[in-house]
Scaffold this active site. Structure first.
Site, PDB file in Angstrom:
ATOM      1  N   LYS A  79       0.712  -1.210  -0.109  1.00  0.00           N
ATOM      2  CA  LYS A  79      -0.039   0.091  -0.073  1.00  0.00           C
ATOM      3  C   LYS A  79       1.032   1.139  -0.005  1.00  0.00           C
ATOM      4  CE  LYS A  79      -4.031   2.121   2.588  1.00  0.00           C
ATOM      5  NZ  LYS A  79      -4.784   1.976   3.781  1.00  0.00           N
ATOM      6  N   SER A 159      -9.834   2.099   2.680  1.00  0.00           N
ATOM      7  CA  SER A 159      -9.039   2.673   1.826  1.00  0.00           C
ATOM      8  C   SER A 159      -7.921   2.011   1.198  1.00  0.00           C
ATOM      9  CB  SER A 159      -8.132   3.783   2.605  1.00  0.00           C
ATOM     10  OG  SER A 159      -7.414   3.303   3.594  1.00  0.00           O
ATOM     11  N   SER A 183     -10.319  -0.238   7.089  1.00  0.00           N
ATOM     12  CA  SER A 183      -9.587  -0.225   5.749  1.00  0.00           C
ATOM     13  C   SER A 183      -8.989  -1.579   4.991  1.00  0.00           C
ATOM     14  CB  SER A 183      -8.487   0.833   5.372  1.00  0.00           C
ATOM     15  OG  SER A 183      -9.321   2.064   5.367  1.00  0.00           O
TER      16      SER A 183
HETATM   17  N1  GLN Z   1     -13.298   4.483   5.813  1.00  0.00           N
HETATM   18  C1  GLN Z   1     -12.865   5.128   7.289  1.00  0.00           C
HETATM   19  C2  GLN Z   1     -12.326   6.504   7.215  1.00  0.00           C
HETATM   20  O1  GLN Z   1     -12.514   6.895   5.974  1.00  0.00           O
HETATM   21  C3  GLN Z   1     -11.559   4.015   7.531  1.00  0.00           C
HETATM   22  C4  GLN Z   1     -10.408   4.183   6.792  1.00  0.00           C
HETATM   23  C5  GLN Z   1      -9.131   3.471   7.226  1.00  0.00           C
HETATM   24  O2  GLN Z   1      -9.598   2.454   7.748  1.00  0.00           O
HETATM   25  N2  GLN Z   1      -8.118   3.900   6.888  1.00  0.00           N
HETATM   26  O3  GLN Z   1     -11.904   6.827   7.947  1.00  0.00           O
END
Ligand code: GLN
Length: 493
Positions: A79, A159, A183
């Protein structure tokens, strides 16, 4: 050679050991496949063929000498949040454009030390803020899965959407992700993969671009539960460079996979049965309960009464920490810089140009809840809720060994379907996943079935802090019972 792409990580490692193919052959096949899918799926931001071949050749030399590491010769996708020395590490944000770190993140260093081969960096929501991979400065990632008979492009979740998409398309043997509110688990559920968020502190955060430090959890995506145990094993361990790193030993989780779950008590939290949950998800959850019962588990109804406050607390704590972490991006050291009339003006113009809309929204929310007049009303209150959520879990784990819940309230949705609605619609995706981040306890998503449109759905297993072994055991039992073998149709080929 392209048939090697369908192997699991464990199978590929076995094949390398038996000299069925070389690490170099694997690397060449993966690089070619990554380049072929990227125009359609947009899952890689960097594909580093030269480095992959070089690392793979070194792996072949070590294999020949009998010095193979745990991941020797396996190509992995990383990532874009992880610093990889000399490779663009931008958190998919313009503000970090062109940033090439001089250092390596602890987790990726551990992977290379065990022989893994770096394939490339994967696309993600900007600074990991999102649930659909649509906020990236590199544009949206496309899910390899489509509804049966449809050619609509779907989101892979976020994400860590690129990491999920690349692996689901069969173009690596594992990917790294980060999970701050879901995410890893949510994109794993959307793409038919296993996604693991270990206990907070198991995997070092050092060298990973910070979003919300007390909630950020590095972890892997994998094709199978066994692969996920191998990868989590390789990524975990104490790191003196991360002050929140857990100092204890890493148990052997690979051994836990396949062990009997007989007699384990599985909790089914009633608060996860939310209004408007699609029937397919409710059905799959009930099916999961039946599978575990058939495997010899005892099913216990439990209550986690604070669950409904988890999402509101998360959307105070995460933006608060983000606004503080992101204060460092000032145009002085990295990425975008827009000259203003004076220093303050340069900061403002740089940050306005460098951050996308969702990141700006988080910084604004975070700054607001931390400001003098609102600190007690919002931030301190959210911290109290956090403590209560932790107590809920502690209570539940006096009665049960693991919790079983759905991973997401829906299957993968269309590009733009939620991004163009209100931010709240997008935030609601994390309703089942944020609690485990708030409490820091381990959780994983296991692909368990398809919905009526032929899209994958995941079930989530949550265990108490540091008890990943039980999580992997239960995960493997679910995987066995579900027998999930569906793959996306290669429409992009
Ligand atoms: N969807 C959540 C957010 O937007 C979690 C994102 C994540 O786990 N990095 O904060």
């Amino acid at each position: 050679m392209s048939d090697v792409l369908s192997l699991s990580l464990a199978e590929a490692l076995e094949g390398l050991k038996n000299k069925d193919f070389s690490a170099r052959e694997l690397a060449e096949t993966h690089v070619k496949a990554a380049e072929a899918i990227n125009p359609a799926l947009n899952c890689f931001t960097v594909i580093d063929g030269d480095r992959a071949i070089e690392m793979a050749s070194a792996s072949d030399a070590r294999i020949a000498k009998g010095e193979a590491g745990l991941l020797e010769g396996a190509p992995l996708a990383i990532k874009d949040l992880y610093a990889v020395q000399g490779v663009n590490t931008e958190a998919c944000s313009n503000i970090l454009k062109g940033f090439k770190p001089e250092y390596e993140s602890t987790v990726t260093q551990k992977l290379w030390d065990q022989g893994a081969v770096f394939l490339g960096k994967t696309n993600m929501d900007e600074f990991a803020m999102g649930s659909s991979n649509e906020t990236s400065a590199h544009g949206p990632v496309i899910n390899p899965w489509r509804k049966t008979g449809s050619d609509e492009n779907l989101v892979p979740g976020g994400s860590s959407g690129g990491a999920a998409s690349a692996l689901a398309a069969g173009v690596s043997y594992g990917s790294t992700g980060t999970d701050t509110g879901g995410s890893i688990r949510q994109p794993a559920a959307f793409t038919g993969l296993v996604g693991v968020k270990p206990t907070y502190g198991r995997c070092s955060r050092w060298g990973i671009v910070a979003f919300a430090s007390s909630l950020d959890h590095p972890g892997p995506f994998a094709k199978t539960v066994k692969d996920s145990a191998i990868l989590t094993q390789a990524m975990s361990g104490y790191d003196p460079k991360d002050s929140t790193s857990y100092p204890g030993e890493v148990p052997n989780w690979i051994e836990a996979v396949g062990q009997s779950v007989k007699g384990l008590r599985i909790g089914v939290p009633k608060e996860y049965s939310v209004d408007g949950m699609p029937e397919d998800i409710a059905k799959l959850w009930a099916q999961g309960v039946d599978w575990l019962k058939a495997a010899g588990c005892e099913i216990v109804d439990v209550s986690l009464p604070m669950t409904k406050y988890a999402l509101p607390a998360y959307y105070i704590i995460a933006p608060a920490e983000a606004s503080s972490n992101l204060a460092r991006y000032d145009g002085m050291r990295y990425g975008v810089r827009v000259e203003g009339e004076d220093l303050a003006d340069t900061y403002e113009k740089t940050r306005a140009a460098g951050f996308g809309a969702e990141v700006q929204r988080r910084v604004l929310m975070g700054t607001y809840v931390l400001s003098a007049g609102y600190y007690d009303a919002y931030y301190v209150r959210a911290l109290k809720v956090r403590r209560k959520i932790l107590e809920d879990f502690n209570n539940a784990f006096t009665q049960v060994d693991a919790l079983l819940t759905p991973t997401t309230p829906s299957a993968a949705f269309g590009i733009g379907a939620k991004a163009n609605a209100s931010p709240l619609e997008m935030y609601l995706n994390d309703i089942f996943t944020v609690t485990a981040n708030i409490a820091g306890v381990p959780a994983m998503s296991v692909p368990a079935g398809l919905d009526k449109d032929g899209l994958p759905l995941g079930l989530q297993i949550i265990t108490k802090a540091l008890d990943e072994a039980t999580m992997f055991k239960v995960g493997a039992a679910l995987e066995d019972a579900a027998g999930f073998t569906a793959k996306p149709q290669a429409w992009w080929a």
